[in-house]
Write an enzyme that holds these catalytic residues in place. Structure first.
Site, short mmCIF file in Angstrom:
data_model
loop_
_atom_site.label_atom_id
_atom_site.label_comp_id
_atom_site.label_asym_id
_atom_site.label_seq_id
_atom_site.Cartn_x
_atom_site.Cartn_y
_atom_site.Cartn_z
N HIS C 62 -4.31 9.88 2.12
CA HIS C 62 -4.38 8.48 2.31
C HIS C 62 -5.77 7.98 2.57
O HIS C 62 -6.35 7.77 3.57
CB HIS C 62 -3.82 8.30 3.63
N HIS C 64 -8.30 4.44 0.63
CA HIS C 64 -8.29 3.07 -0.18
C HIS C 64 -9.43 3.02 -0.86
O HIS C 64 -10.43 3.00 -0.09
CB HIS C 64 -7.80 1.78 0.88
N ARG C 66 -10.08 0.79 -3.25
CA ARG C 66 -10.44 -0.62 -3.26
C ARG C 66 -10.65 -1.11 -4.81
O ARG C 66 -10.73 -2.28 -4.98
CB ARG C 66 -11.52 -0.94 -2.51
N ASN C 96 -2.52 -0.69 -2.73
CA ASN C 96 -2.78 -2.40 -2.46
C ASN C 96 -4.00 -2.73 -2.94
O ASN C 96 -4.79 -3.49 -2.27
CB ASN C 96 -2.55 -2.41 -0.87
N ASP C 154 2.16 1.13 1.17
CA ASP C 154 1.13 1.04 2.58
C ASP C 154 0.20 -0.19 2.44
O ASP C 154 -0.36 -0.66 1.36
CB ASP C 154 0.36 2.21 2.48
N HIS C 181 4.56 3.36 5.59
CA HIS C 181 3.77 2.90 6.63
C HIS C 181 4.78 2.17 7.61
O HIS C 181 5.55 1.38 6.93
CB HIS C 181 2.97 1.88 5.94
N ASN C 279 -4.86 -0.76 11.82
CA ASN C 279 -3.38 -0.97 11.90
C ASN C 279 -2.86 0.13 11.48
O ASN C 279 -3.01 0.65 10.30
CB ASN C 279 -3.11 -2.07 11.07
N ASP C 306 -6.95 7.39 6.12
CA ASP C 306 -6.56 6.09 6.03
C ASP C 306 -7.91 5.35 5.85
O ASP C 306 -8.35 4.21 6.43
CB ASP C 306 -5.88 5.59 7.05
#
Lengths: 177, 307, 427
Positions: C62, C64, C66, C96, C154, C181, C279, C306
């Site tokens: 997990h 990100h 970007r 995302n 997620d 998530h 979060n 994350d």
């Protein structure tokens, strides 16, 4: 540290009595007169003078307490002093205000006191009585009534102790000589 | 003792001695507002800016008067007229203000922690005039001042706070301040408006107003708002007023010399009835008067702090 | 390249190995593992791993990255550099991005960019729904063909139970897990855990039940349709309880937690430091204890980061408005090693949570040091002390609440596909 008692209890009382008579003489009595003591010791001296005047003139003059902290010219240059209450519950307009303090030195405290009084009203006259005048003026201000005059030497300090505040009455000179 | 802190952001940061110092100093300042010339030269030449992102007449006016009575120069900035509308960040607004060398910036903001951002980045003293639901330290201090003035003491009292505790910065700051003393605090309101875990702060929770005000020395009413973020915490203002609006009958259960407080502005007929608001137990107007003295004391202490 | 790693303590949980051995890498595979492999003199690198641990490269399920869309926060290049430094040889990047990875072209873009500029392997995770809107399934089949290894919305929870059901059913066609998530947004209208800290700070809250309700819901739907569900960033005691109970009757449940959920409590938010805004939020002491228990007794299978890098302006503002997330790739190993130092996990168990278990979940041929396997190897030392300095992060994201912390345990060497992609000066 050398310590010399300049005025003992009896001498202080005699001096205050003399000042009281001088005040009454100059003002031809105590008409329109009111007493304002400058915190802290000035207040106790003012009370004593008030009692002495009461004995002589059979009149109790109004007595006020003035805290000049907020009018000091060195306020943020020194350790911030604790502000205490000013308590003047009578009108000073058109009165003869007798400011009373224990020691007069540079004159700055009295300058601050005069500014404070001006914000409270418009007295007819302001007079000043001090127990000890130690000279070394930095402003052109002088007492009308002074107990004693002592020109401070280098390394010397003059301390006023009053029973109400310090446990005993005495004026001492502390010095390194 | 000496004041050493640059900012006043949270009651939680203050020791009991610091709280007492502010109260003691405020006493000396109260008398100035009673004079004909309501001014002393203490903060002459100092610049005090109020930066309010949330509307307020009471608090801002109180700070402005306090600063002006100390002879400071004051400037008021409110969000609707400021660069905030143009999208400037809080930090940038602060830095821009700083170039004009203010001595004190008083900030009210809708979000917790906003004053802390300024305190971290600016040299000026920052006073928190309310940050979201977090704290409103000067309100708690003037509340304590009022309690002390009316009751002669703070220790040994039972204080009941009634209203939307969850969203109330006044409730939080008061709880933190009162807990420094030997007090019994009861939080009363609808269960939806009392934050879970609040008992861990040492306060009692009571949903019934009659039980809550029993033997109270002080009753503190909080302003109520129905909608918060789109969810209804209470079914209607009407129901709230019936269940939690303070009425004269409730005060009969309290101590004989109970005082009723409210940070203002009041919703008459909602959280407080007319007869209570204007009645003999109300010290609401004293709170406002004391607010100026307390804020003068805080300005004095922050400006003259030991560095 | 020929690389010989000598005298390290090789920990390879899949093959039940934990002893001092040498590892010989030739080209992009592990050629040999054994005692006292003799140097032939043609090696490009001979690494002395005395006192260090040699393990399979970690797999982070997990992160990100970007890119595309938020390159100012992180790029595939900088994110994988940070991963390599942290000891990760494979990462799964979430969908995302902007545009969202809900179609083949974005998946292909990510994979291509990673091949060109990445310092480690990158496996994209496709979005469950188009645009992450939670309404229509994205072209999961097409994305699977392009190379996704899982699907997830997620950043968000799939609100509509019916959509989640469809997603779980559809995932069975391709045998990929749904990474969930878990957040009921009707309950979580705030920024920090609902607990004592929130009473003190007055910030709007996220109660633990906001996570737990969706954990329960998602498991029940997965069970009902017999699909593979992976619950990501588990943070509460209640979630651990639910998963423990459900795992007893259904085996296709896995879950991961992140280092911050066993290193920091909600108290860290009291001074409004936005680096603590994440979060799910940081939770209570009780929850931390439960997470550690869950890791210890195997209820929590995987540790993931994350990794959520943000640019400074996005964080440097009021707590309510600041972006959520912690840049975690470069502190994950050391923070996880505190579990070893505290006696919660053995080194072998710890390594397993980063290697064998993620590989099994994603059906990847990595996560172990079998001879003939791809040479994804790391060398780390669990005892070296260092101080976290966010300014030395290789990630663009300097948003860490651990800045200034003194940690014990450091990754020293990372080899991906037989190439050294990270080397610390100490080795």
């Amino acid at each position: 540290m050398k310590k010399k008692v300049f005025l003992d209890k009896k001498a202080i009382d005699r001096t205050l009595t003399r000042i009281t008579h001088e005040i009454l003489e100059k003002n031809k009595g105590c008409e329109d007169l009111c007493l304002i003591g400058i915190r802290t010791r000035g207040v106790f001296l003012a009370k004593r003078i008030q009692e002495k005047i009461k004995k002589i003139e059979k009149k109790e003059l109004p007595l006020g307490i003035l805290d000049i902290t907020m009018y000091r010219d060195d306020l943020f240059k020194i350790k911030l002093p604790v502000v205490k209450k000013t308590d003047i519950s009578f009108d000073i307009n058109n009165k003869i205000v007798l400011l009373i303090d224990d020691v007069m030195h540079t004159g700055r405290t009295i300058r601050a006191a005069i500014d404070a009084l001006m914000d409270l009203g418009r007295p007819k006259k302001i007079q000043l009585a001090v127990l000890v005048d130690r000279g070394n003026r930095e402003l052109p201000i002088h007492p009308d009534f002074a107990g004693i005059f002592y020109a401070i030497g280098a390394g010397e300090e003059i301390l006023v102790k009053l029973k109400e505040n310090d446990g005993k009455d005495e004026v001492i000179i502390v010095g390194t000589q | 003792m000496n004041w050493t802190k640059k900012d006043l952001l949270e009651i939680k940061d203050l020791t009991k001695d610091e709280i007492l110092l502010i109260l003691e100093t405020a006493e000396s300042f109260k008398e100035i507002s009673l004079r004909e010339i309501k001014k002393v030269p203490t903060l002459r030449g100092k610049t005090v800016i109020t930066l309010f992102y949330e509307p307020s007449t009471r608090t801002r006016t109180s700070f402005e008067i306090a600063a002006k009575r100390l002879s400071a120069d004051t400037i008021n900035i409110s969000a609707s007229t400021s660069s905030f509308v143009k999208g400037e960040t809080l930090k940038d607004t602060g830095k821009n203000l700083e170039s004009m060398k203010p001595d004190v910036i008083i900030i009210r903001h809708s979000m917790p922690g906003a004053p802390h951002i300024l305190a971290r980045t600016l040299k000026s003293s920052i006073i928190n005039a309310g940050d979201g639901a977090h704290e409103h330290p000067t309100q708690a201090l003037l509340d304590l001042f009022t309690i002390k003035e009316k009751k002669g003491k703070i220790d040994g009292l039972k204080i009941v706070i009634i209203g939307d505790i969850m969203h109330s910065r006044v409730a939080r700051s008061n709880i933190f301040a009162l807990k420094q003393f030997d007090t019994e605090i009861v939080c009363c309101g609808p269960a939806t408006m009392i934050p879970p875990y609040i008992e861990k702060l040492g306060v009692a929770v009571e949903y019934n107003i009659n039980r809550a005000v029993k033997d109270a020395d002080v009753v503190m009413m909080l302003r109520i708002q129905k909608e918060r973020g789109g969810i209804s915490y209470i079914p209607s203002i009407r129901e709230y007023a019936i269940l939690y609006g303070l009425k004269k009958a409730h005060l009969e259960k309290a101590k004989k010399d109970v005082i009723v407080m409210h940070p203002g502005p009041m919703n008459r007929g909602v959280e407080i009835s007319d007869e209570v608001a204007d009645g003999e137990y109300s010290v609401i107007l004293d709170q406002v008067e004391n607010g100026v003295a307390v804020r003068m004391a805080i300005l004095y202490l922050l400006t003259g702090r030991e560095q | 390249m020929k690389i010989l790693i000598k005298k390290g303590r090789v920990i390879d949980p899949k093959n039940n190995i934990d002893e001092i051995l040498d590892v010989y890498i030739n080209g992009n595979i592990i050629e040999k593992i054994g005692k006292n492999i003799k140097e032939k003199g043609v090696e490009d690198f001979v690494i002395d791993a005395t006192d260090h641990i040699v393990a399979p490269g970690f797999i982070d399920v997990h992160v990100h990255l970007r890119e595309p869309g938020y390159e100012y926060k992180e790029t595939i290049k900088t994110g994988t550099m940070a991963a390599a430094k942290g000891g990760f040889t494979s990462v799964v990047c979430m969908a995302n991005t902007e545009p969202v990875n809900d179609n083949r072209s974005i998946t292909e873009f990510i994979i291509k960019k990673a091949k060109l500029e990445g310092s480690c392997r990158v496996f994209p995770c496709g979005a469950i729904t188009k645009g992450l809107k939670g309404e229509e399934l994205s072209e999961i089949g097409d994305m699977f063909d392009a190379g996704i290894v899982a699907i997830s919305d997620d950043g968000k929870s799939v609100k509509h139970s019916g959509v989640l059901r469809k997603a779980l059913e559809y995932s069975k066609i391709f045998g990929i897990p749904v990474i969930s998530h878990c957040e009921d947004t009707d309950l979580s209208h705030g920024f920090i855990n609902e607990g004592v800290a929130s009473v003190l700070s007055g910030l709007d809250t996220v109660p633990s039940i906001a996570e737990e309700i969706i954990v329960q819901r998602d498991i029940m739907i997965a069970k009902y349709v017999n699909a593979n569900i992976h619950l990501t960033h588990i943070s509460t005691a209640g979630s651990v309880d639910i998963i423990a109970r459900e795992k007893r009757n259904y085996k296709y449940i896995t879950c991961d937690t992140c280092p911050h959920y066993f290193s920091l409590t909600e108290d860290a938010t009291l001074k409004f430091d936005t680096n603590t805004k994440v979060n799910p939020p940081l939770r209570s002491k009780k929850d931390i204890e439960a997470i550690k228990e869950g890791l210890k007794n195997g209820i929590i299978d995987i540790i993931a980061t994350d990794h959520a890098p943000h640019d400074l302006p996005s964080k440097d503002m009021e707590f309510n408005l600041a972006a959520s997330g912690i840049s975690g790739l470069e502190t994950a190993l050391a923070l996880s090693l505190t579990l070893f130092h505290e006696g919660v996990l053995t080194l072998g168990e710890l390594v397993k949570k980063f290697t064998v278990n993620p590989a099994r979940l994603l059906k990847l041929p990595y996560g172990d040091l079998s001879e003939g396997n791809a040479a994804d190897v790391i060398v780390f030392n669990p005892y070296i002390e260092w101080i976290v300095d966010k300014n030395t992060f290789l990630s663009k994201g300097k948003n860490t609440p651990f800045d200034g912390w003194k940690l014990k345990g450091k990754n020293l060497l990372t080899i991906v596909d037989g190439k050294i992609v990270y080397r610390d000066g100490l080795i």
